[in-house]
Design a protein around this motif. Structure first.
Motif, PDB file in Angstrom:
ATOM      1  N   ASN A 229       0.816  -1.210   0.000  1.00 56.52           N
ATOM      2  CA  ASN A 229       0.000   0.000   0.000  1.00 56.52           C
ATOM      3  C   ASN A 229       0.852   1.264   0.000  1.00 56.52           C
ATOM      4  O   ASN A 229       0.325   2.366  -0.115  1.00 56.52           O
ATOM      5  N   ASP A 230       2.152   1.111   0.171  1.00 61.44           N
ATOM      6  CA  ASP A 230       3.048   2.259   0.040  1.00 61.44           C
ATOM      7  C   ASP A 230       3.292   2.553  -1.432  1.00 61.44           C
ATOM      8  O   ASP A 230       3.041   1.718  -2.303  1.00 61.44           O
ATOM      9  N   HIS A 231       3.788   3.757  -1.693  1.00 62.05           N
ATOM     10  CA  HIS A 231       3.966   4.205  -3.071  1.00 62.05           C
ATOM     11  C   HIS A 231       5.264   3.655  -3.662  1.00 62.05           C
ATOM     12  O   HIS A 231       6.308   3.662  -3.000  1.00 62.05           O
ATOM     13  N   ARG A 252      -3.506   4.473  -2.992  1.00 61.78           N
ATOM     14  CA  ARG A 252      -2.310   3.795  -2.511  1.00 61.78           C
ATOM     15  C   ARG A 252      -2.246   2.414  -3.154  1.00 61.78           C
ATOM     16  O   ARG A 252      -3.189   1.628  -2.962  1.00 61.78           O
TER      17      ARG A 252
END
Length: 349
Positions: A229-231, A252
């Motif tokens: 879910n991080d970029h 995200r």
């Protein structure tokens, strides 16, 4: 939001009703099968439908497809053990559902209701159009940081959201990245299902599909998929890294963040492709790629489950070409000469 519930299980439907009743939202109706859900979406349009997959008369996949065709609204798949039925989950996402989560009553965990409400809040922001550019990368011209090393000549960067899994499967079943071409996909999907998506796409694609671990290098001839879910960001030296910032981003992982990093740190040929999805994520990043001299493509309206992100890109003038998935596959590097289509790349590496 007004929320419709489509679930044939009385226990599951009651659990969902209680979660919604205890929140700021309200239950619009409860349908016991997919056909009733389609009818109620027409008669009493909700802001969101919580859609089960396995239902009598009409299942959740076909109900989602019919709702999105006739009376479009936001749909969240809420079903038992979604991790055990990835094929159905991704077909539902391909039909236009926004996301998927487990039914709270069947989670057996106290945080089941909280997880569901968090999903609903995120979808509410998308539906309302709030913070459409939250965390989006600046669409300015690229500032190249370092020349790439190694044999790679090209990078194909693909962003997708609502309806993306099925479109990606179609595209990747028709196109194989050549050994000198890296292909990276950022698909809006919960991290809990990203690994399953990679496995499912691997079974559909001509080339291997691999989830990306932090620090992985770009790799030619395979398809690399964001898995958290991080970029995802491309760093100098052809390395891929995850970054939690910006934390307030609605999307995200953010397609804008990844596209902008490619515009900044990739000096060679690149193609940015923005596929079906709700909202505007990826449009500013695609514009950054175009301003950096990269080729850009957006999916056409007729083939989109939701013509949101590609529409935003077209409105910004970010897309050089607007094409259906099969036509996109035909113009990518290494596409079969039998297609009769010329590559979109303008150089002769």
């Amino acid at each position: 939001m007004k929320i419709g519930i489509a679930n044939d299980s009385a226990m599951a439907a009651e659990a969902l009703r209680r979660v919604i009743a205890a929140s700021e939202h309200q239950v619009a109706w409860i349908a016991r099968n997919g056909r009733d859900a389609v009818r109620l979406c027409a008669d009493l349009p909700p802001d969101l439908v919580l859609m089960d997959l396995a239902m009598p008369v009409l299942d959740g996949i076909e109900a989602t497809r019919q709702i999105m065709r006739a009376h479009p609204c936001a749909i969240l798949i809420v079903t038992a053990n979604p991790q055990d039925q990835p094929g159905q989950v991704f077909r539902a996402l391909g039909a236009g559902a926004l996301d998927v989560t487990a039914t709270p009553v069947l989670l057996g965990q106290a945080d089941g209701a909280a997880a569901l409400l968090a999903k609903i809040r995120t979808i509410g922001k998308l539906v309302a159009g709030a913070a459409a550019h939250a965390g989006a990368a600046t669409a300015g011209a690229a500032a190249a940081a370092a020349a790439p090393t190694g044999p790679l000549k090209r990078l194909v960067a693909i962003g997708a959201s609502t309806g993306g899994p099925v479109v990606l499967a179609r595209l990747l079943s028709r196109w194989r990245p050549p050994p000198d071409t890296a292909a990276v996909v950022v698909q809006h999907i919960d991290a809990a299902f990203a690994g399953r998506l990679a496995q499912w796409l691997d079974g559909q694609a001509i080339s291997p599909v691999r989830p990306i671990c932090d620090g992985d290098a770009l790799e030619g001839g395979v398809v690399q998929l964001a898995r958290t879910n991080d970029h995802l960001r491309l760093a100098p030296g052809q390395r891929l890294h995850y970054d939690a910032h910006p934390r307030d981003a609605v999307y995200r992982p953010s397609i804008d963040v990844f596209f902008d990093s490619v515009a900044r740190h990739w000096e060679r040929d690149a193609i940015g492709i923005l596929l079906t999805g709700m909202g505007r994520d990826g449009a500013a990043g695609l514009l950054a790629l175009r301003r950096a001299g990269k080729a850009t493509i957006a999916q056409d309206q007729a083939s989109c489950a939701v013509y949101g992100m590609p529409r935003a890109a077209a409105e910004l003038g970010a897309a050089e070409r607007i094409l259906a998935p099969d036509a996109i596959a035909a113009v990518l590097p290494g596409a079969s000469a039998a297609s009769g289509a010329s590559s979109i790349l303008r150089t002769d590496d």
